[in-house]
Design a protein around this motif. Structure first.
Motif, short mmCIF file in Angstrom:
data_model
loop_
_atom_site.label_atom_id
_atom_site.label_comp_id
_atom_site.label_asym_id
_atom_site.label_seq_id
_atom_site.Cartn_x
_atom_site.Cartn_y
_atom_site.Cartn_z
N GLY A 1 15.82 -36.21 -15.57
CA GLY A 1 14.67 -37.12 -15.56
C GLY A 1 13.86 -36.86 -14.31
O GLY A 1 12.87 -36.14 -14.33
N GLY A 2 14.31 -37.45 -13.21
CA GLY A 2 13.68 -37.22 -11.92
C GLY A 2 12.19 -37.52 -11.83
O GLY A 2 11.46 -36.85 -11.11
N PRO A 3 11.69 -38.56 -12.55
CA PRO A 3 10.26 -38.84 -12.44
C PRO A 3 9.94 -39.48 -11.10
O PRO A 3 10.82 -40.01 -10.44
CB PRO A 3 10.01 -39.85 -13.56
CG PRO A 3 11.30 -40.60 -13.66
CD PRO A 3 12.38 -39.58 -13.38
N ILE B 1 18.90 -41.23 -13.33
CA ILE B 1 17.50 -40.78 -13.41
C ILE B 1 16.97 -40.25 -12.07
O ILE B 1 16.05 -39.45 -12.05
CB ILE B 1 16.61 -41.92 -13.95
CG1 ILE B 1 15.19 -41.44 -14.23
CG2 ILE B 1 16.58 -43.10 -12.98
CD1 ILE B 1 14.34 -42.39 -15.05
N HIS B 2 17.58 -40.63 -10.99
CA HIS B 2 17.18 -40.19 -9.65
C HIS B 2 15.66 -40.23 -9.46
O HIS B 2 14.99 -39.20 -9.29
CB HIS B 2 17.72 -38.79 -9.34
CG HIS B 2 17.71 -38.50 -7.87
ND1 HIS B 2 18.57 -39.11 -6.98
CD2 HIS B 2 16.93 -37.70 -7.12
CE1 HIS B 2 18.32 -38.68 -5.76
NE2 HIS B 2 17.32 -37.83 -5.81
N LEU B 3 15.15 -41.45 -9.47
CA LEU B 3 13.71 -41.67 -9.31
C LEU B 3 13.19 -41.15 -7.97
O LEU B 3 13.85 -41.31 -6.94
CB LEU B 3 13.41 -43.17 -9.34
CG LEU B 3 13.71 -43.95 -10.61
CD1 LEU B 3 13.67 -45.45 -10.31
CD2 LEU B 3 12.69 -43.59 -11.68
N ARG C 1 12.42 -23.68 -10.80
CA ARG C 1 11.80 -23.38 -9.51
C ARG C 1 12.48 -24.12 -8.36
O ARG C 1 12.25 -23.84 -7.21
CB ARG C 1 10.30 -23.71 -9.55
CG ARG C 1 9.52 -22.62 -10.29
CD ARG C 1 8.10 -23.03 -10.55
NE ARG C 1 8.07 -24.14 -11.51
CZ ARG C 1 6.95 -24.59 -12.06
NH1 ARG C 1 5.80 -24.05 -11.75
NH2 ARG C 1 6.98 -25.60 -12.93
N GLN C 2 13.36 -25.07 -8.73
CA GLN C 2 14.10 -25.78 -7.67
C GLN C 2 15.47 -25.15 -7.40
O GLN C 2 16.30 -25.71 -6.68
CB GLN C 2 14.27 -27.25 -8.05
CG GLN C 2 12.96 -28.00 -8.13
CD GLN C 2 13.14 -29.52 -8.03
OE1 GLN C 2 14.15 -30.02 -7.55
NE2 GLN C 2 12.14 -30.26 -8.48
N SER C 3 15.72 -23.98 -7.97
CA SER C 3 17.05 -23.36 -7.85
C SER C 3 17.51 -23.17 -6.41
O SER C 3 18.67 -23.45 -6.08
CB SER C 3 17.07 -22.00 -8.55
OG SER C 3 16.85 -22.18 -9.92
N1 ARG Z 1 11.66 -36.10 -8.28
C1 ARG Z 1 11.94 -34.70 -8.21
C2 ARG Z 1 10.70 -33.91 -8.55
O1 ARG Z 1 9.73 -34.47 -9.03
C3 ARG Z 1 13.04 -34.28 -9.18
C4 ARG Z 1 14.40 -34.84 -8.87
C5 ARG Z 1 15.52 -33.98 -9.37
N2 ARG Z 1 16.82 -34.46 -9.01
C6 ARG Z 1 17.34 -34.32 -7.79
N3 ARG Z 1 18.52 -34.85 -7.54
N4 ARG Z 1 16.75 -33.67 -6.85
O2 ARG Z 1 10.65 -32.72 -8.27
#
Ligand code: ARG
Length: 583
Positions: A120-122, A157-159, A350-352
């Motif tokens: 999710g990560g919104p 969801i880790h907002l 891209r966050q790898s």
């Molecule tokens: N909020 C982050 C973004 O918009 C995504 C979060 C992904 N999860 C994490 N634990 N970093 O890029």
């Protein structure tokens, strides 16, 4: 319940042993020549070297020892292959056991284990856009897959609720309405329960502020200060933050609900914040964090690295914590509260590098023990027909709601035009088909690859699509409804080759789900149900089911398609969608 390959291999190993050879040569695989046989064993070829004789001699001797009850064909062919077809009775009893077992006899390898799926990560206050679609769809499916294998699953969801975007909104709001009590530092009363903005105002405020930040340095500074003060607990800012959260989270919940995506934990970056001071102190004290150009970093490079892995930044030179800090602090919270055996992150690929860095930092420093697995599933981009990231017609970022609405409208037109269901069922049927089209269209691709979003193709009722799978299920449902009491009929021996193909395919359910789990690839499930649906339809076209006069035979047909339906429905439930009753 044993997988069919394990069972057949067991029988083959016994036959090798009975013929005087080492049992371990009896490994059986699915045939790579389905025109010749269903399963094969190449062990005699390897055994020949040890026993210094012709492979065919061994193959013949082993073939003699196999139980003729289990196989309708046992052939030793040159130079020494063993080709097999299963007997009807073997297949029948296997499927009957599968039908009666809980969840088709899958081994619940996750029992007693907890996995956190972070997806999710919104970012709050920003509307969901199509960039959030893949994380939601893939993450939800992965979580359901874990659950199917018995894991205790926590979808978090880790907002993104703690960063600069909050400061930007506060700063912008202050410019627009400086008279609000939230900005009065001397204010001592209660803050209003009602937010000073609506969701649509919020969605206008944020981009306006983000644009202003780029041009107006003084404003950017203000936003940074507001972020800092918010994080340090300034009451008025905390109150605004709470308003933003309340409004935004309600809207997010509605959006995710529409996608049938559900989180067990609605935590965010702000919830990790309290863990940050201790984390930083600890990392410094234990020497894991070192100073570098005014910042504190955790070096994570390893000798075997093929490319350079920069250190993980814990504290920036201006003293602020960043994305990596929050993620490490979140791991502290998760270990403390949930003790997971695994954390599985689903984000854009891209966050790898970020995940590589924080995983190494977490392991190295002991934030996460060796026994807890960390995995990142980095997915590819959803592209438009031009092969570039999907955009609106005027080149903007498309809102997720819009994308879903477009798909739904497209499907609704089809449902209405083709008079698929009565008027009162149009909406529900449309929703289900649209969800299947959208999710299957995404999940049928290997997650790491980019794919092209194509409404026409995804929503087609034929071909490798979600609606085709639904159509197959609905077809079975309608036959069963016409037949009458179909539940609990026992599986009969295969009545024709189409039935046998279908039965063989059903036995492959669990192995496919295991591969999907092991490789975090819902596309394996899609490929499997596409094949299964093909066998169902072939069987349906080649067999008189409802008109069959031999009632005993007919019962067997019904039992078989009912099992196929259950398998298909189980799989689409894992993928995150469901079938209507009519289509
Ligand atoms: N909020 C982050 C973004 O918009 C995504 C979060 C992904 N999860 C994490 N634990 N970093 O890029």
């Amino acid at each position: 319940m044993k997988k069919i390959l394990e069972l057949i291999t067991g029988k083959m190993e016994q036959a090798f042993a009975d013929a005087g050879y080492e049992a371990s040569y009896g490994k059986v695989t699915v045939s790579n020549r389905p025109d010749l046989c269903e399963y094969q064993c190449n062990g005699a070829l390897a055994a020949a070297k040890q026993y210094k004789c012709a492979p065919i001699q061994i193959a013949n001797a082993v073939a003699e020892k196999l139980d003729k009850q289990d196989f309708s064909m046992i052939e030793a062919v040159m130079p020494g292959f063993l080709n097999l077809k299963l007997s009807d009775s073997f297949l029948q009893s296997y499927l009957e056991e599968m039908r009666n077992a809980e969840d088709f006899g899958v081994e619940k390898t996750g029992t007693g284990k907890t996995v956190v799926v972070d997806y999710g990560g919104p970012n709050v206050a920003k509307p969901l856009h199509i960039g959030h679609l893949r994380s939601a769809i893939i993450g939800e499916s992965l979580k359901r897959l874990y659950k199917f294998f018995g894991y205790n699953t926590i979808g978090d969801i880790h907002l993104g609720d703690w960063g600069l975007q909050m400061g930007l909104i506060i700063a912008e709001l202050q410019e627009r309405q400086p008279e609000l009590c939230y900005f009065d530092e001397g204010y001592t009363g209660e803050y209003p329960a009602e937010a000073p903005f609506t969701i649509s105002e919020l969605e206008e405020i944020y981009p306006a502020a983000a644009a202003k930040k780029k041009e107006d340095e003084a404003f950017a500074e203000k936003a940074h200060t507001a972020t800092f003060e918010l994080q340090n607990g300034r009451p008025g800012y905390r109150a605004i933050w709470q308003h933003i959260m309340n409004i935004s989270v309600a809207d997010l919940k509605r959006n995710y609900n529409n996608l049938d995506v559900h989180f067990e934990a609605w935590l965010g970056e702000s919830d990790a914040d309290p863990y940050i001071p201790d984390l930083i102190a600890d990392m410094k004290a234990k020497g894991f964090a070192v100073q570098s150009e005014g910042a504190w970093v955790i070096p994570v490079a390893e000798e075997t690295d093929k490319k350079e892995i920069p250190p993980c930044i814990l504290v920036k030179s201006d003293g602020s914590a960043i994305y990596a800090t929050t993620d490490l602090a979140t791991m502290v919270q998760r270990m403390q509260d949930w003790k997971p055996d695994k954390m599985h992150y689903v984000t854009d690929k891209r966050q790898s590098l970020h995940f590589e860095q924080i995983f190494r930092a977490a392991k190295k420093s002991g934030i996460v023990p060796e026994t807890t697995q960390l995995e990142h599933l980095g997915f590819g981009t959803m592209n438009g027909a031009d092969g570039k990231p999907f955009k609106t017609r005027d080149g903007g970022v498309m809102r997720l709601e819009q994308l879903i609405a477009d798909m739904t409208d497209f499907v609704r037109t089809k449902v209405v035009e083709n008079k698929i269901v009565p008027q009162d069922a149009v909406e529900e049927t449309t929703q289900k088909i649209a969800m299947a089209a959208l999710k299957y269209g995404d999940l049928s691709n290997q997650p790491t690859k980019d794919y092209v979003f194509d409404i026409d193709r995804f929503a087609a009722f034929e071909g490798n699509t979600g609606p085709y799978i639904l159509y197959t299920i609905v077809r079975i449902k309608s036959i069963l409804a016409k037949y009458g009491a179909w539940e609990n009929l026992p599986i009969a021996p295969a009545a024709n080759v189409y039935a046998k193909d279908l039965m063989l395919c059903i036995t492959k359910l669990v192995p496919n789900l295991e591969i999907a789990l092991r490789t975090a690839s819902p596309n394996v499930i899609c490929a499997y149900i596409y094949e299964l649906a093909g066998f169902v339809n072939k069987f349906y076209h080649e067999t008189r089911i409802l008109n069959e006069e031999d009632k005993q035979l007919q019962k067997g047909y019904i039992a078989l398609i009912a099992l196929a339906k259950n398998v298909l429905e189980t799989c689409i439930d894992i993928l995150g969608f469901s079938a209507p009753d009519k289509m």
